[in-house]
Design a protein around this motif. Structure first.
Motif, PDB file in Angstrom:
ATOM      1  N   GLU A  80      27.544  95.364  84.839  1.00 34.70           N
ATOM      2  CA  GLU A  80      27.665  94.644  86.105  1.00 34.70           C
ATOM      3  C   GLU A  80      29.131  94.467  86.532  1.00 34.70           C
ATOM      4  N   PHE A 158      25.159  90.245  92.101  1.00 33.38           N
ATOM      5  CA  PHE A 158      24.963  90.134  90.650  1.00 33.38           C
ATOM      6  C   PHE A 158      23.527  89.731  90.322  1.00 33.38           C
ATOM      7  N   MET A 161      21.226  92.706  90.847  1.00 32.29           N
ATOM      8  CA  MET A 161      21.343  93.645  89.728  1.00 32.29           C
ATOM      9  C   MET A 161      20.567  93.156  88.510  1.00 32.29           C
ATOM     10  N   SER A 162      20.714  91.865  88.229  1.00 34.06           N
ATOM     11  CA  SER A 162      20.048  91.293  87.042  1.00 34.06           C
ATOM     12  C   SER A 162      18.533  91.375  87.177  1.00 34.06           C
ATOM     13  N   ARG A 196      25.111  86.449  81.036  1.00 32.73           N
ATOM     14  CA  ARG A 196      25.225  86.821  82.442  1.00 32.73           C
ATOM     15  C   ARG A 196      26.180  85.892  83.186  1.00 32.73           C
TER      16      ARG A 196
END
Length: 831
Positions: A80, A158, A161-162, A196
């Motif tokens: 990421e 983000f 994406m996660s 994360r």
């Protein structure tokens, strides 16, 4: 080991390839759409930036936190960071291209499998495409010269994406590893969320630095920054994982602390599969038993799965004995880490202990069941014994209301002694087993068959509809004994007499047994097969019954006396021991000790009687010793006492209580011991002998089992039966028997004592034949302990402790050891 694959495994692989193909197609399609939409918006960025992004993708792809799911390791990467940083600097299609290139190079250098590499590239490119779409949708435009810091847009990209990463990663990996998607998602969820958050913080910090400095070269700092933060994060993850692993290991070993072997094995295979992410766990015990299972539970059958096999030996506490093997089977090629190997050995050690404990507990339960069975069953026939019968009678009599009529049938085999005397005890035992099987086969389900001892059996008849049915059932049971019994080629017939007694209104089990006993003797006396108890016949054997009643009363009230008859050295006339005999004061005379013991056994009061006689005998021996006459005391012991494994402890405890050494007690055994009892009796006698108690085989030579008993019982002395002593000085045959007995005893290092010596010629003949000691009216009748002490003090011819003159002058023969006023064994003849 032969590894096979099932058709189910092949089908799973096909579906997995299709699922990965779907991810690849989705990633390619999304990237194509994103490229088509944005191809005219921006020019190609500088090659330096693209190379820096690709390098960052390689580094972040290789810097991974590995998590084992099922049999495979799956990495959580830092991809990421370069993706989001790149989206601030260059157009999204070029970022996706760098992702594809960097991740491909990363997987190539890691030498991973093709399908994992393809899946990883597709997953990361799909996540990068999604992040690029979010960035564009929220209005963020990449600019190398003036990069913008937009916190909301970066956080949204983000998060997108996660989400895409999880939606693609967990279903595919869960399907490949056959693991629940939900369980995978929840596994280490806290650590993943923390990771994360850290990665988002790194992204924001780097983008802020680039925007603040307006220097895209800061992109080169991504790999070292990511690497440093990764080391810190990995350490935290490993620390947490090890803490969780130890906690799970402790829980797993706690679950093994059960005493049921089945539960131990079931818990072990499931727990081991979870602890080590194994697809299958197998426990192979040294006995050949195999238990297989997985995290879902114990499995049966099925093909052995393909993959890596890891074995751990299960051994006892000192490692000298192998208990079995714990075997892990994991799909794919997997090598356990040093920590996992140590954890496996710890679990195997705990499992070994649990298996040993469960096995030992099972053995103890088995022994307890065997002991409980032995306490209530006859060892020769397997039938219930007297104790079990009386307990059952008591239960039935207590709850017989509405259960019909209850009766007891007492059975005694006729002329059975002739079988033992003629054919031997072994044949007699075989006949008794045949009789037991036939009676048990003829009995009804609710009737109890028991062996009371010797050749005496009993059947408890319950639920009889009428009193006359008791005779009918008795005839049927005794008729079962009519067929001929074949033993070692011999055809034998068994005759028996039965006594029937209906349950009395009062008196309970003892009265019922007494009445059946009377009826049985009435049947024997009149020659009929069965006889029913009637009150008019209650005086048929009045003397025996009165004696039995007196015994029960006297034992209960301790109202009996113990007299003592001296045993003397036949040569010197000095006392070397004294035998205890029981006398009833009301009777005014001694009674036959064997008959006494049988009666007491029948009354059920043997333990109390034996304890009282032992107590009086040891008290007398102590009084003689305090007066200077250190004589051992001998007393008869019933076979039933020797069947009690606690009997030696009781005897030694009473000796210690009186302050007497064990060799001051002699136990006399009769030849009425059954062959089937010798193993149990032999163990008890060996324990007594090893403790120092002396043992005598009484009335030797009167039964066919004399030599058998002598070879199997650890005795010190033999006693010649009075029947031989009575004519030893006049009958050549008797003289030969006594001489052979003495020769046999001498070869076995045993002492010979003669009973019933009544005259000097008998004494002289016994001495010349080699008999060391004797007892009888020639020396003294049985007398109370106090009178015996006075007689010892008075002595004979001025010799304290003597009861007769010496046979020879001191210089005429080799003098034997003196009497037991000093410590030492009974005198032995010189060789």
């Amino acid at each position: 080991m032969t590894v096979t694959r099932s058709s189910n495994d092949d089908a799973t692989d096909r579906r997995l390839r299709l699922l990965i193909g779907l991810v690849v197609v989705s990633a390619g399609g999304a990237a194509a759409v994103l490229t088509a939409v944005t191809s005219d918006l921006w020019p190609m960025p500088e090659l330096f930036i693209l190379l820096a992004l690709a390098l960052a993708m390689v580094v972040t792809n290789r810097v991974r936190v590995d998590v084992r799911i099922g049999g495979n390791k799956h990495g959580m990467s830092w991809s990421e960071v370069p993706v989001l940083v790149g989206l601030v600097l260059v157009p999204p299609p070029w970022v996706v291209l760098c992702v594809v290139a960097g991740v491909s190079i990363g997987f190539a250098t890691a030498r991973t499998t093709a399908h994992k590499a393809v899946f990883g590239v597709a997953k990361d490119s799909l996540a990068a495409t999604t992040a690029g779409a979010v960035v564009l949708a929220l209005g963020l435009r990449p600019d190398l010269n003036a990069p913008a810091f937009d916190l909301v847009t970066l956080a949204a990209a983000f998060l997108a994406m996660s989400i895409v990463d999880d939606l693609v990663f967990f279903p595919v990996v869960g399907f490949a590893s056959r693991t629940s998607v939900r369980a995978m998602f929840l596994h280490n969820l806290g650590l993943r969320m923390l990771g994360r958050a850290i990665r988002l913080a790194v992204v924001l910090a780097i983008v802020w630095a680039i925007a603040l400095g307006r220097n895209p070269s800061i992109l080169l700092l991504v790999p070292p920054v990511v690497f440093c933060v990764h080391l810190w994060h990995t350490h935290r993850i490993r620390t947490q994982q090890e803490r969780d692993a130890w906690r799970e290991l402790a829980q797993a070993t706690d679950e093994l602390n059960v005493v049921d072997l089945e539960a131990v094995l079931a818990s072990a295979v499931t727990r081991a599969a979870r602890l080590f992410s194994a697809d299958e766990t197998e426990i192979e015990l040294a006995t050949g038993r195999v238990v297989r299972g997985s995290a879902d539970g114990v499995t049966t059958g099925g093909a052995v799965r393909d993959g890596t096999t890891v074995d751990a030996d299960l051994k006892d506490h000192d490692g000298s004995h192998r208990i079995g093997t714990l075997r892990l089977r994991i799909r794919g090629s997997v090598a356990l880490t040093e920590f996992e190997q140590y954890k496996l050995q710890t679990f195997a050690s705990a499992l070994s202990t649990a298996i040993r404990n469960a096995t030992a507990y099972a053995r103890l339960e088995q022994i307890a069941e065997e002991n409980a069975h032995a306490a209530t069953h006859d060892p020769l026939t397997g039938l219930a014994n007297r104790r079990a019968l009386l307990d059952r009678v008591e239960q039935v009599l207590a709850a017989r209301a509405g259960e019909g009529i209850t009766a007891l049938l007492l059975i005694d085999l006729n002329h059975f002694k002739e079988v033992n005397d003629t054919l031997g005890h072994a044949t007699g035992d075989t006949v008794l087993r045949h009789v037991a099987r036939r009676l048990a086969g003829a009995a009804r389900e609710h009737e109890m068959v028991a062996r009371l001892g010797g050749d005496e059996f009993a059947v408890l008849l319950t639920r009889l509809s009428a009193p006359a049915m008791a005779s009918h059932r008795a005839d049927a049971l005794l008729a079962a004994l009519d067929p001929i019994i074949e033993v070692d080629g011999m055809r034998l017939t068994v005759e028996a007499s039965g006594g029937i007694a209906l349950a009395p209104g009062t008196g309970g089990q003892d009265e019922l047994l007494r009445r059946a006993d009377i009826a049985m003797y009435q049947a024997k006396r009149t020659g009929v097969r069965t006889s029913v108890y009637v009150h008019a016949h209650d005086t048929a054997d009045l003397g025996r019954l009165v004696f039995g009643g007196e015994v029960s009363r006297a034992v209960a009230d301790s109202d009996f006396a113990v007299d003592f008859q001296p045993i003397v050295d036949l040569n010197t006339g000095e006392a070397v021991a004294a035998e205890a005999v029981t006398r009833w004061p009301d009777a005014g005379e001694l009674v036959d000790q064997r008959r006494l013991l049988r009666t007491i056994e029948r009354s059920g009061q043997l333990p109390a009687f034996a304890a009282a006689v032992l107590e009086q005998s040891l008290a007398a021996a102590r009084a003689w010793g305090d007066a200077g006459f250190d004589l051992p005391v001998a007393l008869n012991v019933a076979p039933r006492s020797l069947l009690d494994p606690d009997y030696p402890a009781v005897v030694l405890d009473r000796l210690a209580a009186h302050g007497l050494p064990p060799d001051r007690l002699t136990l006399e055994l009769t030849e009425t011991l059954a062959i089937s009892q010798l193993d149990t009796v032999g163990r008890v006698l060996r324990e007594l002998r090893e403790a120092g108690v002396r043992l005598v085989l009484d009335d030797f030579g009167t039964g066919p089992g004399s030599l058998t008993l002598l070879s199997r019982l650890p005795v010190h002395e033999l006693k010649v039966d009075p029947e031989f002593v009575r004519t030893v000085d006049s009958a050549a045959e008797v003289t030969a028997v006594v001489r052979s007995t003495v020769d046999l005893a001498r070869s076995l290092h045993l002492t010979v004592v003669a009973e019933g010596v009544e005259s000097e010629p008998q004494r002289q003949a016994l001495w010349e034949l080699g008999c060391a000691a004797g007892q009888g009216r020639l020396f003294a009748r049985p007398m109370p302990g106090g009178k015996l002490l006075a007689a010892l003090r008075r002595g004979h011819d001025g010799r304290p402790g003597a009861f007769a003159p010496t046979l020879h002058d001191a210089g005429a023969v080799i003098r034997l050891p003196q009497g037991r006023r000093r410590r030492g064994p009974l005198p032995h003849l010189p060789a």
